[in-house]
Design an enzyme around this catalytic site. Sequence first.
Site, PDB file in Angstrom:
ATOM      1  N   CYS A  59       0.715  -1.366   0.194  1.00  0.00           N
ATOM      2  CA  CYS A  59       0.035   0.012  -0.009  1.00  0.00           C
ATOM      3  C   CYS A  59       0.867   1.177  -0.039  1.00  0.00           C
ATOM      4  O   CYS A  59       1.536   1.365   1.006  1.00  0.00           O
ATOM      5  CB  CYS A  59      -0.852  -0.205   1.122  1.00  0.00           C
ATOM      6  SG  CYS A  59      -1.777   1.456   1.454  1.00  0.00           S
TER       7      CYS A  59
ATOM      8  N   CYS B 233     -21.862   2.455 -19.581  1.00  0.00           N
ATOM      9  CA  CYS B 233     -23.077   1.719 -19.170  1.00  0.00           C
ATOM     10  C   CYS B 233     -22.948   0.487 -20.173  1.00  0.00           C
ATOM     11  O   CYS B 233     -22.895   0.192 -21.346  1.00  0.00           O
ATOM     12  CB  CYS B 233     -24.177   2.465 -19.535  1.00  0.00           C
ATOM     13  SG  CYS B 233     -25.843   1.440 -19.601  1.00  0.00           S
TER      14      CYS B 233
ATOM     15  N   CYS C 143     -26.289  -0.119 -22.340  1.00  0.00           N
ATOM     16  CA  CYS C 143     -26.829   1.071 -23.152  1.00  0.00           C
ATOM     17  C   CYS C 143     -26.783   0.711 -24.588  1.00  0.00           C
ATOM     18  O   CYS C 143     -27.917   1.161 -25.481  1.00  0.00           O
ATOM     19  CB  CYS C 143     -25.888   2.189 -22.777  1.00  0.00           C
ATOM     20  SG  CYS C 143     -26.193   2.985 -21.192  1.00  0.00           S
TER      21      CYS C 143
END
Length: 538
Positions: A103, A442, A445
């Site tokens: 990290c 999307c 879509c």
Amino acid sequence: MPVSERFVLATLLLLFLLQPLVLSSASVIDDAEDDLEGLEELLAIDLEEEQEKGAGGGTLNKLSEAEILRRAQKIVVELGNENAEKVVRSSAAVLLLGYTPWCPRSAELMPKFVEAATVLREMGSNLVVAKLDAERHEKAANLLGIKGFPTILLFIDGSPLTYKGGFTKEEILIWVRKKTGAPVIRLSSLDAAEDFLRQHQTFIIGHFENYEGSEYDEFVKAAATDNEIQFVETIDNSIAMLLFPDVRLDKRFLGLVKSEPERFEKFDDNFEEHKILQFIEYNKFPLVTELTEQNSVRVYSSTIKLQVFIFATPDDFEGLRPLILDVAKSYKGNIMFIHLDNTQDDLAKPFMSLYGLESVEPIVTAFDNRIGSKYLLEADLARDNLEEFCSGLLHGTLRPYFKSEPIPNEKGMIEKVVGKTFSASVLESAESVFLEVYTPWCIDCDATSKQVQKLAKHFKGMENLKFARIDASSNEHPKLEINNYPTLLLYPAGDKSNPIKVSKKSSLKDLVTFIKMNVKADEDRGILDKNGDKKQEL
């Protein structure tokens, strides 16, 4: 060649992250209670050994790293699945850092955490400072409530407090002292005050006739509640004047000292906890705050809900600084001014996307976080224009900004609608409008767009109906609030204020039937071709 301090610190961090020590519970507690030395001493010893052995010592680096690791482990105790619970439950206070080796934020925080641990040890604190590789020791991490990286927790008699301070050494120290019973530093000598000034740039000073009474109690309560700023107290006039030269030596005085041109802020209200905290909230930031990853949470959560953002490179901002500061002075306590380096993609890009902008030129935007509205200075960045912009923001007269693509030149079978044309093309149109709302990312879509394409072709020639589509990722309008994509809406000619939502799962036949039922046709609600004959349904 002698080992540099940078190399040693890097080695220390690397060993901390990649070589955690596996110890029994008893040995961890014993180590945590040892008399420990600070990192500066560790570095000095390492450099001294380097100089004694000379540059040719083949085993020097390994020996030095091992020595540093051994000493550093005494400062910050390594916990694991076997000992974490026992150490936390059996210690009066434990400051714990949950991290993972991969990290980046953990890597940035670790050396600051170690520095804070060293200072706490030098101050004689009995606090156990520990770290836990939360990925390697998942069982212990879950048990102690570590859910993200990095996470700092303070356990008091086994009960956790979520860390709410900053991420510098100083901010960690301040928060820990406040939560472990020492919210205020008392200064009794000029030497101590001068040493305090060398270590602190921002602080609250309280000057009292004595350390008792209701007003003093409110001061201490505010110090314990605040999470970020060090409070200091004195009854000595000379110390008070050293820390806050403009002090008026009344029976009690409170002031905020900051590291900026407006360095001294005097508190002029009643000594009540909530009023002291409010004074801090409205005055702790400089006239113009530099937004960073470290302070972003504090900026966004500020009680000053009107915020003006100046997007500019550091060089451009330096040229604008006098202008910005001049305007900011007029709105101090009402509007927060924030500079954001627009070359820093991690910070700037989300904001720019929110506005649909990509310019590298200086840009001024604003947010009213009370109502969730955003604004854009569309005039030149001159003093009068910025002043007018800020005045409108303060008095609620600014027109909110909604992003939009350029107005298209052509209209096809399915009209492309953008933010700037939504009112004229949809809300003010004489026809009923069948609107497809989509985004490029999307998943569903594309299939829906093909359905709408077939519908538009099928109903071609119907004069009181048109089909339109809008990319919601690049266009906004106050009357179009959509959260799911794709969304199909029918705006009937007679009532544009109440669009009818159409199920995107409807079949083509169902969509045709729906339109026939809700759109008044030229003749008996049918669909006519060019010769006046009814078209066949799909």
